[in-house]
Design a protein around this motif. Structure first.
Motif, PDB file in Angstrom:
ATOM      1  N   GLY A   4     -43.662  13.511   4.376  1.00 22.44           N
ATOM      2  CA  GLY A   4     -42.424  12.821   4.036  1.00 22.44           C
ATOM      3  C   GLY A   4     -42.042  13.148   2.608  1.00 22.44           C
ATOM      4  O   GLY A   4     -42.757  13.860   1.905  1.00 22.44           O
ATOM      5  N   TYR A   5     -40.915  12.622   2.188  1.00 26.55           N
ATOM      6  CA  TYR A   5     -40.444  12.916   0.841  1.00 26.55           C
ATOM      7  C   TYR A   5     -39.483  11.826   0.399  1.00 26.55           C
ATOM      8  O   TYR A   5     -39.005  11.016   1.212  1.00 26.55           O
ATOM      9  N   LEU A  53     -38.607   6.631   0.375  1.00 36.02           N
ATOM     10  CA  LEU A  53     -39.295   7.148   1.546  1.00 36.02           C
ATOM     11  C   LEU A  53     -39.066   6.256   2.754  1.00 36.02           C
ATOM     12  O   LEU A  53     -39.201   6.684   3.883  1.00 36.02           O
ATOM     13  N   HIS A  54     -38.739   4.986   2.518  1.00 37.19           N
ATOM     14  CA  HIS A  54     -38.687   4.042   3.619  1.00 37.19           C
ATOM     15  C   HIS A  54     -37.288   3.535   3.913  1.00 37.19           C
ATOM     16  O   HIS A  54     -37.126   2.597   4.659  1.00 37.19           O
ATOM     17  N   ASN A  57     -43.749  19.247   2.231  1.00 41.19           N
ATOM     18  CA  ASN A  57     -44.089  17.833   2.217  1.00 41.19           C
ATOM     19  C   ASN A  57     -43.292  17.079   3.271  1.00 41.19           C
ATOM     20  O   ASN A  57     -43.821  16.196   3.954  1.00 41.19           O
ATOM     21  N   ALA A  58     -42.010  17.431   3.404  1.00 35.91           N
ATOM     22  CA  ALA A  58     -41.160  16.769   4.388  1.00 35.91           C
ATOM     23  C   ALA A  58     -41.670  17.019   5.804  1.00 35.91           C
ATOM     24  O   ALA A  58     -41.585  16.149   6.672  1.00 35.91           O
ATOM     25  N   LEU A  95     -47.038   9.474   9.841  1.00 36.69           N
ATOM     26  CA  LEU A  95     -46.061  10.203   9.040  1.00 36.69           C
ATOM     27  C   LEU A  95     -45.926  11.626   9.601  1.00 36.69           C
ATOM     28  O   LEU A  95     -46.841  12.110  10.273  1.00 36.69           O
ATOM     29  N   PRO A  96     -44.799  12.285   9.316  1.00 34.78           N
ATOM     30  CA  PRO A  96     -43.636  11.830   8.551  1.00 34.78           C
ATOM     31  C   PRO A  96     -42.793  10.842   9.338  1.00 34.78           C
ATOM     32  O   PRO A  96     -42.825  10.830  10.572  1.00 34.78           O
ATOM     33  N   LYS A  97     -42.023  10.025   8.619  1.00 31.07           N
ATOM     34  CA  LYS A  97     -41.266   8.958   9.254  1.00 31.07           C
ATOM     35  C   LYS A  97     -39.963   9.439   9.889  1.00 31.07           C
ATOM     36  O   LYS A  97     -39.377   8.728  10.697  1.00 31.07           O
ATOM     37  N   ARG A  98     -39.494  10.620   9.509  1.00 25.94           N
ATOM     38  CA  ARG A  98     -38.174  11.063   9.968  1.00 25.94           C
ATOM     39  C   ARG A  98     -38.231  11.978  11.182  1.00 25.94           C
ATOM     40  O   ARG A  98     -37.218  12.515  11.593  1.00 25.94           O
ATOM     41  N   ASP A 111     -36.124  10.433  -0.361  1.00 24.45           N
ATOM     42  CA  ASP A 111     -34.738  10.715  -0.019  1.00 24.45           C
ATOM     43  C   ASP A 111     -33.843   9.837  -0.879  1.00 24.45           C
ATOM     44  O   ASP A 111     -33.392   8.770  -0.467  1.00 24.45           O
TER      45      ASP A 111
END
Length: 322
Positions: free
Chosen positions: A244-245, A46-47, A239-240, A194-197, A247
């Motif tokens: 987040g999810y 996730l990070h 969730n994404a 979140l999400p981080k992306r 990866d």
């Protein structure tokens, strides 16, 4: 015949260091396999990806506005052409932060009877406005992962459980953000919330429930996400979009070949508090999951294999100091 027996033979004492070395080598390989599996399936990935800029075109920039006790502070954005509101130049309304020294109290309206769509919209607006904040911001952050190993091959299950506790040690830290990001205690560059992306983009179809209440002049919102079952390299869409999810594709798995894997996101949920300026003051995330997979080592460890399944829950809490 006697000449055939003149060669010296290894004694048990001489063989022992070699056996110990082999045991250590094989144990290290097996532990590596299980450790990488733990990192993969508990969410270590996730990070791993760098923070990406939000892909949407909404302007979340802050403007100097003043609040009074009789009117709400609003910030209108222009919707892209062809989208709702685009023809009139008006897009979604967001709440702007109140400059220091002004009267920040604004009475929020009673959300009783709000539709699921309006609850989700309120949460989405608040999360994305908070994520876009570019000033200095201090946040108390905790993260934990609790899991129970249900099956392990290639390593004793009690050792796998001990490794799980070691890998998933809880984190408590104070994060100080500048220009929307910071570096956490693990050396990762992370954004606000979140999400981080990217931005929060959850749609109504991804919800199993949504509730809202007015508590101490803040909106207390809880969103429950649908269950999603995916393979190791698949993306759980909802969730994404909200939290987040894992990866796995971004992880270095050169020491391991995964032969099978599954991740069952059993019903993630998040809870946030939103103040009268439309900013998040508290956020809590929970991701219950069942995970499992099997694999084998590469290179000199190619004859070693292992598998692991576990059930657990990852959680995070964010407390903001505006």
């Amino acid at each position: 015949m006697s000449e055939l027996n003149t060669q010296p033979t290894e004694t048990a004492a001489e063989k022992k260091p070699v056996k110990i070395a082999l045991i250590i080598l094989e144990s290290t390989a097996l532990l590596t396999i299980v450790l990488v599996a733990l990192l993969v399936f508990m969410g270590g990935g996730l990070h791993k990806k760098p923070v990406e800029e939000p892909s949407d075109t909404t302007d979340y920039s802050y403007r100097e506005v003043r609040a009074s006790t009789t009117e709400r502070v609003r910030l209108s954005t222009t919707a892209p052409a062809g989208e709702e509101g685009g023809s009139s130049g008006e897009g979604t309304t967001y709440f702007a932060p109140v400059p220091e020294g002004t009267n920040a109290f604004v009475s929020l309206e009673d959300p009783s009877g709000w539709s699921r769509a309006k609850i989700l919209s309120t949460a989405s607006d608040a999360i994305n406005r908070t994520k876009a904040f570019k000033g200095q911001l201090s946040v108390d952050h905790t993260e934990s992962f609790v899991a129970n190993v249900t099956q392990a091959e290639g390593v004793p299950i009690n050792l796998a459980q001990a490794m799980m506790r070691w890998v998933a040690k809880p984190v408590t830290e104070t994060l100080v953000f500048n220009n929307g990001s910071t570096v956490n205690s693990e050396g990762e560059t992370v954004p606000i919330l979140l999400p981080k992306r990217g931005p929060f983009t959850l749609t109504e179809s991804g919800l199993t429930g949504a509730s809202i209440a007015l508590v101490d002049n803040q909106y207390d919102i809880k969103l429950s996400i649908v269950r999603e079952q995916v393979g190791m390299y698949d993306v759980p869409v909802n969730n994404a979009a909200a939290i987040g999810y894992l990866d796995a594709a971004s992880m270095d798995l050169s020491l391991l070949t995964i032969t099978s894997a599954f991740i069952d996101y059993q019903g993630s949920w998040l809870q946030i508090r939103v103040n009268s300026e439309g900013l998040v003051t508290y956020a809590e995330y929970h991701i219950p999951m069942d995970c499992g997979g099997a694999g084998h080592g590469n290179s000199i460890f190619s004859n070693l294999s292992g598998s692991l399944t576990f059930e657990g829950e990852q959680s995070e809490i964010w407390r903001f100091h505006w």
